[in-house]
Design a protein around this motif. Structure first.
Motif, PDB file in Angstrom:
ATOM      1  N   UNK A 194      -4.851   6.056   0.304  1.00 45.37           N
ATOM      2  CA  UNK A 194      -4.941   7.481   0.619  1.00 45.37           C
ATOM      3  C   UNK A 194      -4.071   8.234  -0.377  1.00 45.37           C
ATOM      4  N   UNK A 195      -4.005   9.550  -0.192  1.00 45.48           N
ATOM      5  CA  UNK A 195      -3.218  10.388  -1.094  1.00 45.48           C
ATOM      6  C   UNK A 195      -1.727  10.235  -0.793  1.00 45.48           C
ATOM      7  N   UNK A 196      -0.905  10.430  -1.805  1.00 47.55           N
ATOM      8  CA  UNK A 196       0.542  10.376  -1.576  1.00 47.55           C
ATOM      9  C   UNK A 196       1.100  11.746  -1.199  1.00 47.55           C
ATOM     10  N   UNK A 197       0.491  12.792  -1.734  1.00 44.03           N
ATOM     11  CA  UNK A 197       1.024  14.136  -1.499  1.00 44.03           C
ATOM     12  C   UNK A 197       0.085  14.932  -0.597  1.00 44.03           C
ATOM     13  N   UNK A 257       0.866  -1.183   0.000  1.00 41.80           N
ATOM     14  CA  UNK A 257       0.000   0.000   0.000  1.00 41.80           C
ATOM     15  C   UNK A 257       0.902   1.232   0.000  1.00 41.80           C
ATOM     16  N   UNK A 258       1.067   1.804  -1.180  1.00 36.60           N
ATOM     17  CA  UNK A 258       2.043   2.875  -1.361  1.00 36.60           C
ATOM     18  C   UNK A 258       1.726   4.085  -0.473  1.00 36.60           C
ATOM     19  N   UNK A 259       0.445   4.306  -0.208  1.00 38.27           N
ATOM     20  CA  UNK A 259       0.053   5.497   0.548  1.00 38.27           C
ATOM     21  C   UNK A 259      -0.015   5.255   2.047  1.00 38.27           C
ATOM     22  N   UNK A 260       0.384   4.052   2.497  1.00 31.68           N
ATOM     23  CA  UNK A 260       0.322   3.755   3.932  1.00 31.68           C
ATOM     24  C   UNK A 260       1.349   4.599   4.693  1.00 31.68           C
ATOM     25  N   UNK A 270       6.834   6.559   4.920  1.00 30.21           N
ATOM     26  CA  UNK A 270       5.820   6.462   3.876  1.00 30.21           C
ATOM     27  C   UNK A 270       6.507   6.130   2.556  1.00 30.21           C
ATOM     28  N   UNK A 271       5.850   6.372   1.436  1.00 31.15           N
ATOM     29  CA  UNK A 271       6.394   5.961   0.144  1.00 31.15           C
ATOM     30  C   UNK A 271       7.760   6.549  -0.136  1.00 31.15           C
TER      31      UNK A 271
END
Lengths: 428, 333
Positions: B217-220, A132-135, A156-157
């Motif tokens: 969720x959002x990345x930024x 989950x890249x946005x975790x 995070x990512x």
């Protein structure tokens, strides 16, 4: 009695363990809460179960994650995604805790530096995050084992590694011996099966076995000696196998040991209902104590201790277990001894032993994979939530039972029931 | 643990790449009028230093009860002060942008009316905060900050230059009834974005799919202000898609008062040839975890269908950033 055991467990947990780190963090994030000490860093990893489901692409619930095989899978998964430079990483335990009303799987983390002295170190962690890249993973730490955690960073990512600062002097965590002692206390107080076993054996301690029945009898001195025998026999039993297994002379697979421990609770509960062998509780304590020792050894080996400190830690760990046992005895026996002098005791003994029997049977079925989920695990959790209420109830029962003449059956009672007298005579 | 989001200040400057066109003079007048309603105590809390980067970066998609905001909550202002604060936002924003502020606030009243888990923290007065950074001026830089749960308006002015990013809009639930009317605070943005991805051919859709993992969720989102964006992924916008992509960017940009918004949209249009669109999980407006992205040389828009414990269905989170002009600053090094 099971209730008393849980009271003891909860009180010990409350007194000895650091304050619960169930601090608020938003749902669906992981938290790593670290306690930095002079020779190791301990802590917990709290993983939201709903995100684990997505990351591993399989359905998981607060119940299924605790099935022994699944829990072991998950422990290995998280361990494979955790590293700390050249430090040894150990992941133990495994329980479910609600954080902000969301079920989290919680593991205990122990990070040990190669030279035995902690200093700043890099923590690398990407469980869930690798899928989950946005975790987000919140990492927080404190020293001295108390007070608020300070947020160190968020993984995070962009970044899967954070530098953890370790305070130069973390005074109150203590040396390896004290830390091991704390760990011993902690592990037995978190293992309700160990405590339940002990309490089932203490249940008939104020009684005498006559013609395969339990009857009241014995003065305080004899009763105390019997309690001492049970506790010592259990200590001797588990110390032998704990030492042999921890030092590497014996190795036993975990699953049969866990099942044997459930069986030990089952046998001790049956013995509390009807004596299996006269004076048998000491033998049961010693014999099954050997099994419990293997389970303790599995915990201590998970800590990744170096051989040099092993003996010291082993002594501390074992002392912690003995101390906890004594606290349980101190909490439980006074009420039991009072209750044993009342007419209510047979009912209390049978009710408690029956409850222990059911719990043990469920554990045994779960651990031998006869059933996939144990519906009774939640019951124990609920009781642990209210330790002081339960303690008060037990003491209150003892007080009430001995104060009400119709229930009281002691020698000094004015209104001794006719039915009781022959039994008292029989008992002497 | 202290807070759930840590805001590490990054060095912001005033060199952001804005095409200009800001109605700065009108905003200055409205901001001065608002500040004039405040006593010294409130003013000290609301009018903060323009150099206070950490405070300027303090916004979130969590309620204020979870992540504390800077400035003062609307509930702590008098009616006159609150009216002046909203009048300031009304001048700075387009009619659509201002209506969106009011609609997102209504969503928190709606959540509060549902009761239950943490609902006390929601509400159009409880959860919305206002702050002004620096002295409002037609020539020197200053910033207006207005936001709460599911809203972050960060408007940085520097002469005729202006930045409306980072901007966060969200809506939980996606649509609800308030005063007998249906309110859908993020309807313009969501409709255009989902229409864009629905229009893709099977081949284009496959090319636009993100391969780096899944998203919840959002990345930024908040606290991602150091100028580092994910590696560019997805489908480069084709000539045929340009109209729909521009239509999807427009509702975000158009929240700003008219002239500046038109100039900014023209800039993004000129960059469409090197802009990518991408998606993950799903692409439907009610699907689980639909994740949509527009990633250009300047523009960055992310949209996700997310969940909370307060409502049964998915709800929307979306962030809009400008890689060359967040907080009116060039990319921090």
């Amino acid at each position: 009695m099971r209730i008393a055991g849980l009271i003891a467990y909860a009180i010990i947990a409350f007194l000895v363990l650091p304050a619960s780190p169930a601090a608020a963090h938003p749902m669906s994030t992981t938290a790593i809460l670290l306690d930095t000490g002079p020779d190791r860093v301990t802590g917990v990893v709290e993983l939201p179960i709903d995100r684990l489901e997505v990351a591993l692409d399989e359905p998981l619930t607060a119940t299924t994650v605790l099935q022994p095989a699944k829990l072991e899978d998950l422990r290995r998964y998280v361990l494979a995604h955790t590293s700390a430079g050249s430090w040894a990483v150990a992941l133990t335990g495994g329980r479910v805790r609600k954080v902000d009303s969301v079920d989290h799987l919680v593991f205990d983390l122990t990070l040990t530096p190669p030279n035995g002295r902690t200093s700043n170190f890099p923590l690398t962690y990407d469980a869930i995050l690798h899928t989950i890249v946005s975790h987000q993973v919140f990492v927080a730490a404190r020293s001295g084992g108390q007070g608020d955690y300070t947020t160190i960073g968020i993984l995070d990512w962009r970044e899967h590694t954070v530098a953890v600062p370790v305070a130069a002097a973390a005074a109150s965590t203590g040396t390896g011996f004290v830390a091991a002692l704390r760990l011993g206390v902690r592990h037995i107080s978190e293992g309700s099966d160990h405590l339940l076993f002990l309490i089932m054996l203490l249940l008939p301690a104020p009684l005498l076995a006559r013609r395969r029945r339990w009857v009241p009898g014995g003065d305080l001195r004899r009763q105390s000696v019997r309690v001492l025998h049970v506790v010592s026999a259990f200590a001797v039993g588990h110390s032998i196998t704990l030492a042999l297994a921890a030092l590497g002379y014996l190795a036993v697979p975990a699953r049969p040991v866990e099942a044997a421990i459930a069986l030990s609770v089952l046998v001790s509960a049956v013995h509390a209902i009807r004596p299996l062998v006269p004076g048998g509780e000491a033998w049961i304590a010693a014999g099954f104590g050997l099994m419990h020792g293997f389970a303790f050894a599995a915990l201590i080996s998970d800590l990744g201790l170096t051989h040099g400190s092993l003996v010291t830690n082993l002594l501390g760990f074992n002392l912690g277990i003995e101390l906890t046992q004594l606290i349980v005895v101190a909490l439980v026996m006074p009420s039991l001894l009072i209750l044993a002098r009342t007419r209510a005791y047979p009912w209390i003994r049978l009710g408690s032993a029956g409850t222990g029997l059911v719990l043990a049977a469920a554990w045994f079925a779960e651990r031998t994979t006869l059933i996939s989920t144990n519906p009774l695990n939640g019951v124990a959790d609920q009781l642990v939530e209210h330790p002081f209420v339960l303690a008060a109830l037990l003491a209150g029962a003892a007080g009430t039972a001995s104060a009400v003449p119709r229930v009281r059956a002691g020698r000094t009672a004015g209104a001794v029931g006719r039915l009781v007298l022959p039994r008292l005579r029989q008992g002497r | 643990m202290g807070s759930v989001q840590t805001f590490t200040a990054v060095d912001l400057n005033t060199g952001g790449d804005s095409p200009g066109g800001a109605n700065t003079a009108a905003v200055v007048t409205a901001a001065q009028a608002f500040l004039a309603t405040l006593d010294d105590t409130l003013k000290a809390k609301i009018n903060l230093a323009f150099t206070d980067n950490q405070s300027r970066q303090t916004w979130s998609n969590f309620p204020a009860s979870t992540v504390a905001r800077k400035g003062v909550a609307l509930k702590d202002l008098s009616e006159a002060q609150r009216a002046a604060a909203l009048a300031m936002m009304k001048v700075a924003l387009s009619p659509e942008g201002y209506q969106q502020v009011l609609n997102i606030q209504k969503a928190d009243d709606y959540l509060n009316s549902l009761g239950g888990d943490g609902a006390d923290g929601f509400g159009n007065l409880v959860d919305y905060y206002v702050a002004v950074y620096g002295t409002p001026s037609a020539t020197a830089p200053f910033m207006l900050q207005f936001g709460g749960h599911h809203l972050a308006r960060n408007l940085t002015y520097n002469g005729t230059k202006v930045s409306e990013t980072p901007q966060f809009v969200g809506s939980e639930p996606t649509s609800f009834t308030s005063g007998g009317q249906t309110v859908a605070p993020v309807k313009d943005e969501s409709t255009a974005l989902f229409a864009l991805f629905a229009s893709l051919s099977a081949g284009d859709k496959a090319a636009a799919k993100l391969s780096s993992g899944t998203y919840d969720d959002l990345m930024m989102g908040p606290a991602h202000d150091d100028g580092v964006f994910p590696a560019s992924e997805g489908l480069t916008v084709t000539a045929a898609q340009k109209t729909l992509v521009l239509a999807a960017i427009k509702p975000y940009v158009d929240d700003l008062a008219d002239d500046a918004a038109a100039k900014l949209l023209a800039k993004y249009e000129s960059e469409l040839g090197s802009t990518k669109i991408a998606w993950a999980n799903n692409t439907g407006p009610e699907d689980e975890s639909s994740y949509l992205r527009i990633d250009g040389p300047s523009v960055w828009i992310e949209f996700i269908n997310t969940r909370s414990r307060s409502t049964p269905n998915i709800h929307y989170h979306s962030v809009y950033r400008d890689k060359t002009n967040d907080y009116g600053s060039t990319k921090p090094s």
